[in-house]
Design a protein around this motif. Structure first.
Motif, PDB file in Angstrom:
ATOM      1  N   ALA A 285      91.450  -8.020 -56.481  1.00  0.00           N
ATOM      2  CA  ALA A 285      91.394  -9.318 -56.895  1.00  0.00           C
ATOM      3  C   ALA A 285      92.202 -10.185 -55.713  1.00  0.00           C
ATOM      4  CB  ALA A 285      91.970  -9.684 -58.043  1.00  0.00           C
TER       5      ALA A 285
ATOM      6  N   PRO B 266      94.687 -15.089 -53.736  1.00  0.00           N
ATOM      7  CA  PRO B 266      93.532 -14.760 -54.765  1.00  0.00           C
ATOM      8  C   PRO B 266      92.262 -15.086 -54.548  1.00  0.00           C
ATOM      9  CG  PRO B 266      95.472 -15.518 -55.737  1.00  0.00           C
ATOM     10  CD  PRO B 266      95.675 -15.686 -54.012  1.00  0.00           C
TER      11      PRO B 266
ATOM     12  N   TYR C 103      89.819 -16.834 -56.248  1.00  0.00           N
ATOM     13  CA  TYR C 103      89.947 -17.872 -57.491  1.00  0.00           C
ATOM     14  C   TYR C 103      88.539 -17.784 -57.987  1.00  0.00           C
ATOM     15  CZ  TYR C 103      94.407 -19.213 -55.998  1.00  0.00           C
ATOM     16  OH  TYR C 103      95.798 -19.240 -55.824  1.00  0.00           O
TER      17      TYR C 103
ATOM     18  N   GLU D  91      87.526 -14.306 -59.458  1.00  0.00           N
ATOM     19  CA  GLU D  91      88.212 -13.926 -60.591  1.00  0.00           C
ATOM     20  C   GLU D  91      87.670 -14.580 -61.769  1.00  0.00           C
ATOM     21  OE1 GLU D  91      92.331 -14.562 -59.678  1.00  0.00           O
ATOM     22  OE2 GLU D  91      92.408 -13.087 -58.262  1.00  0.00           O
TER      23      GLU D  91
ATOM     24  N   LEU E 285      84.232  -8.641 -56.635  1.00  0.00           N
ATOM     25  CA  LEU E 285      84.920  -8.147 -58.013  1.00  0.00           C
ATOM     26  C   LEU E 285      83.739  -7.754 -58.982  1.00  0.00           C
ATOM     27  CD1 LEU E 285      87.492 -10.917 -57.821  1.00  0.00           C
ATOM     28  CD2 LEU E 285      87.544  -8.618 -56.964  1.00  0.00           C
TER      29      LEU E 285
END
Length: 335
Positions: A13, A31, A33, A36, A63
């Motif tokens: 991530a 990250p 964002y 995720e 991801l």
């Protein structure tokens, strides 16, 4: 259904660098964002699918590819076809999130978006990255007209969050709307900080980020940060400006916008987009329709093409900086 486009299968991530993001010199990881948020939503709803046109890492869909491969579709470099595939999947009961760079998704696929998504109100979520002139890759990769194209389509909802910390709310808002949505996003280059005391992003609602009655600055996306910086600079000069986050570009919060305008002496709009047909035009339409006269300034790309460069360089050269916003406010107050 699932396909991959190669590359490492391991995902934590976080990302380092790719051609769509310029990281800090220390290679600080940031990250993903949006990735995720989409992954979290897809984990709870197997009907959510991620489609991409050979831009998996730059759209953070790696991801979903790595953790939920049965909910990932690699279409290849074929944006128009991808939109058609997404429309078909939606008719079969899935919720496709269709990803590419904003300029490719809006221009190359416009007819398919109009006829297969907007016209039949198909439940497809279009996700465009690299908005406006924020690109090192020049004119071919700069989406200066995607908002006006999407605004012109009936049944299309348009959301452009100010901050990657809002992406979870943006994904939730897109899912809550049964029908076409266009999300206009940029990838974070540093960890994002949520805005304290601000209500969650919602379709059809503005958000007040800074309060003042000398001027109102309506901003969206990357320009919200510039507007906030301008407001702080103006405050040091005893000029109090409101900053309004217009993340919901369609539908607009007309009542909320009119309320802000009624309390303000000068109106400024700020967008990382051509000033023709985007946020500035939308606010001007509201003012004209309600017979409102105020000093009015549109900060944005002034009917021209740009070139590749850093965000700071391009925003400075093309008049999208905080200092340009502050100058417009001061001009309006002295005119």
């Amino acid at each position: 259904m699932a396909k991959t486009d190669g590359g490492p299968r391991k995902s934590d991530a976080l990302h380092l660098d790719d051609f769509s993001v310029k990281q800090q010199p220390n290679h600080q990881t940031v990250p993903k964002y949006y990735g995720e948020a989409l992954l979290a939503a897809a984990r709870t709803d197997s009907s959510i699918l991620a489609l991409t046109a050979d831009l998996t890492a730059p759209t953070e869909t790696d991801l979903v590819r790595d953790h939920l491969p049965d909910q990932f579709v690699m279409v290849g470099i074929a944006e128009a076809n991808m939109v058609g595939v997404g429309a078909g999947l939606a008719r079969a009961g899935f919720i496709p999130f269709v990803h590419s760079f904003s300029v490719f998704l809006s221009r190359r696929s416009f007819d398919q978006i109009a006829m297969q998504i907007a016209y039949p109100k198909t439940n497809v979520k279009l996700v465009g990255f690299m908005p406006g002139i924020d690109s090192l890759l020049g004119v071919s990769h700069q989406a200066i007209d995607d908002i006006v194209l999407m605004r012109a389509l009936p049944n299309m909802t348009i959301l452009e969050p100010a901050n990657p910390a809002d992406y979870e709310d943006a994904v939730a808002a897109a899912l809550a709307h049964e029908g076409p949505v266009y999300l206009r996003l940029y990838r974070a280059t540093t960890p994002a900080t949520p805005m304290d005391g601000v209500s969650p992003l919602q379709a059809g609602k503005i958000r007040h980020l800074h309060h003042g009655t000398d001027a109102a600055i309506f901003a969206t996306g990357l320009m919200v940060e510039q507007a906030l910086n301008a407001a702080e600079d103006l405050k040091s000069q005893s000029i109090n400006a409101s900053v309004i986050d217009c993340a919901s570009l369609k539908p607009l919060d007309v009542a909320g916008i009119l309320d802000v305008i009624s309390q303000s002496k000068v109106i400024v709009t700020a967008e990382n987009h051509t000033i023709i047909g985007g946020l500035g035009s939308a606010i001007a339409e509201i003012m004209a329709s309600n017979n409102i006269a105020r000093p009015f300034f549109r900060i944005g790309v002034q009917d021209c093409f740009a070139e590749g460069g850093s965000r700071a360089f391009l925003f400075g050269k093309y008049g999208l900086s905080a200092s340009d916003i502050a100058a417009a406010v001061k001009q309006g107050l002295t005119s």
